[in-house]
Design an enzyme around this catalytic site. Sequence first.
Site, PDB file in Angstrom:
ATOM      1  CE  LYS A   1    -128.435  -7.711  -3.852  1.00  0.00           C
ATOM      2  NZ  LYS A   1    -128.539  -9.080  -4.771  1.00  0.00           N
TER       3      LYS A   1
HETATM    4  C1  LIG Z   1    -127.886  -9.614   1.272  1.00  0.00           C
HETATM    5  C2  LIG Z   1    -126.728 -10.210  -0.031  1.00  0.00           C
HETATM    6  N1  LIG Z   1    -125.772 -10.868   0.303  1.00  0.00           N
HETATM    7  C3  LIG Z   1    -124.945 -11.389  -0.953  1.00  0.00           C
HETATM    8  C4  LIG Z   1    -126.232 -11.602  -2.438  1.00  0.00           C
HETATM    9  C5  LIG Z   1    -125.278 -12.324  -2.960  1.00  0.00           C
HETATM   10  O1  LIG Z   1    -124.931 -11.827  -4.091  1.00  0.00           O
HETATM   11  P1  LIG Z   1    -124.931 -11.989  -5.490  1.00  0.00           P
HETATM   12  O2  LIG Z   1    -126.495 -12.029  -5.829  1.00  0.00           O
HETATM   13  O3  LIG Z   1    -124.279 -10.847  -6.500  1.00  0.00           O
HETATM   14  O4  LIG Z   1    -124.901 -13.006  -5.480  1.00  0.00           O
HETATM   15  C6  LIG Z   1    -127.464 -11.064  -2.529  1.00  0.00           C
HETATM   16  C7  LIG Z   1    -128.819 -11.235  -3.280  1.00  0.00           C
HETATM   17  O5  LIG Z   1    -128.231 -10.427  -4.091  1.00  0.00           O
HETATM   18  C8  LIG Z   1    -127.747 -10.105  -1.015  1.00  0.00           C
HETATM   19  O6  LIG Z   1    -129.085  -9.179  -0.944  1.00  0.00           O
HETATM   20  N1  LIG Z   2    -130.070 -11.611  -3.200  1.00  0.00           N
HETATM   21  C1  LIG Z   2    -130.962 -10.973  -4.718  1.00  0.00           C
HETATM   22  C2  LIG Z   2    -131.026 -11.977  -5.360  1.00  0.00           C
HETATM   23  C3  LIG Z   2    -131.889 -11.016  -6.523  1.00  0.00           C
HETATM   24  O1  LIG Z   2    -130.407 -10.660  -7.031  1.00  0.00           O
HETATM   25  P1  LIG Z   2    -129.628  -9.548  -8.473  1.00  0.00           P
HETATM   26  O2  LIG Z   2    -128.503  -9.470  -7.553  1.00  0.00           O
HETATM   27  O3  LIG Z   2    -129.736 -10.255  -9.639  1.00  0.00           O
HETATM   28  O4  LIG Z   2    -130.613  -8.065  -8.249  1.00  0.00           O
HETATM   29  C4  LIG Z   2    -131.819 -10.113  -4.070  1.00  0.00           C
HETATM   30  O5  LIG Z   2    -131.804  -9.359  -2.745  1.00  0.00           O
HETATM   31  O6  LIG Z   2    -133.278  -9.845  -4.439  1.00  0.00           O
END
Ligand SMILES: Cc1ncc(COP(=O)(O)O)c(C=O)c1O
Ligand SMILES: N[C@@H](CCOP(=O)(O)O)C(=O)O
Length: 468
Positions: free
Chosen positions: A112
């Site tokens: 993120k």
């Molecule tokens: C460590 C981790 N891996 C994978 C994901 C999944 O990613 P996305 O929500 O973009 O599919 C998340 C949350 O978004 C995450 O925090």
């Molecule tokens: N896995 C995410 C969930 C939110 O996902 P986002 O990509 O829409 O912000 C988290 O860690 O909060």
Amino acid sequence: MRYISTRGQAPARDFEDVLLAGLAEDGGLFLPETWPVLSAGEWRALRGLPYAELSARLMALFTGPGIPEAELLRMTRAAYGGFGHAATAPLVQIEPNLFSLELFHGPTLAFKDMAMQLLGLLFDHVLEKRGERITIVAATSGDTGSAAIEACRDRAAIDMVVLHPEGRTSEVQRRQMTTVLSSNIHNIAVQGSFDDCQDLVKAMFGDVPFRQEMRLSAVNSINWARIAAQVPYYAYAALALGAPDRPVAFSVPTGNFGNVLAAWVARRMGLPVETLIVGANRNDILARFLVSNDMSMLPVEPSLSPSMDIQVSSNFERLLFELLGRDPVATADIMTRFRAEGRMPVPDAAWKQATTLFAGFTLSDEGTLEEIRRLYAESAYLADPHTAIGTAAARALRPQDCSIPVVVAATAHPAKFPDAVEQATGFRPPLPARLADLYQREERFAVMPGALADIEAAVRAHARRNAA
Ligand SMILES: Cc1ncc(COP(=O)(O)O)c(C=O)c1O
Ligand SMILES: N[C@@H](CCOP(=O)(O)O)C(=O)O
């Protein structure tokens, strides 16, 4: 560059408006009106650029002339300059033709940060230019929250309220959010799942008077700027492995579908991406969809990969819109039926089209532990549970042509999930020095059952308190 809503009822907007709006007024998600496509020669010219430069070049295609490229470059250099690895997102070979794209070298140890560090600066730029302030409401299953807090803490023009599901994140994840005591940040533990938190955020956006009163904005991947800022790392990996002259495949541990959608966007922009592998834990609605067109909601169940404990994947709507030939009426109808009936009626032709590129894979907690153990024993690679789902998915579903490299999005640092990693390997990964006292820091957060009116009152009170 103009942006349109997947539901077709909101006016087209420019990048800055889309950044501040987060979600379109009609409940849809913004997408570029037309996709920027680079020729093979243009892609080749980007090979070897440092990450910050590549990111600025590609982001400029999405921001348009409103933000000059020199200004973008200043921002990307500032965003990625503090990362714990000189390459920002290093590509590490684990096995023959299997690579880990490490996206966790930012301040909060998850992918993120790759987008959020830049988003914080984009918000500063636009809010200062316009003399405005905003209230960001965010939902998190653990990682978005801390990355957003880190990117926006102590900003005079931003109030932020972060909703996380009580007791459903790792302790490290919770503490990374709740120990930030900046006055513009407020954490709320909602007694429910991540989906409940995300529904609350969308409901606040749907409450138009409240949305306008608070000048709501979003940092979840419903905000197009998040997706845009995640595209460059797929390009970075693909170019390093020989694109556009050699195809690549990506395997992405998936929850809200934002990360893998960014890989799809990179492909849409002309990179030769052969396959997109979607890895899931037991909350595998997306994998079930890809295997059998079964997009039916089940209750969210806790797993060892808590950031992916999600059933309603926001960004699927963006792909659906594309699969339906950009038909906003059909998209809105299917999304409404999904929420009403708990099952998404995706037409067979659209599903078949999706399966020509995407493949879905589910891994249990036991399988996740086994994969962490195997990677550590056989490749001396320490993976967090989310990344391990990505590597297992890559090994199971890699393209038949073994010469195509598969890149796994390594989405979190193993130290964020020490219990699971220790269970698998007997080794407890230490936190980096700057977080060494995390367990001693004071925590501050509210616990709430999650009624919309109460959450809105808490958001309003936080914004008033902070503005006073
Ligand atoms: C460590 C981790 N891996 C994978 C994901 C999944 O990613 P996305 O929500 O973009 O599919 C998340 C949350 O978004 C995450 O925090
Ligand atoms: N896995 C995410 C969930 C939110 O996902 P986002 O990509 O829409 O912000 C988290 O860690 O909060």
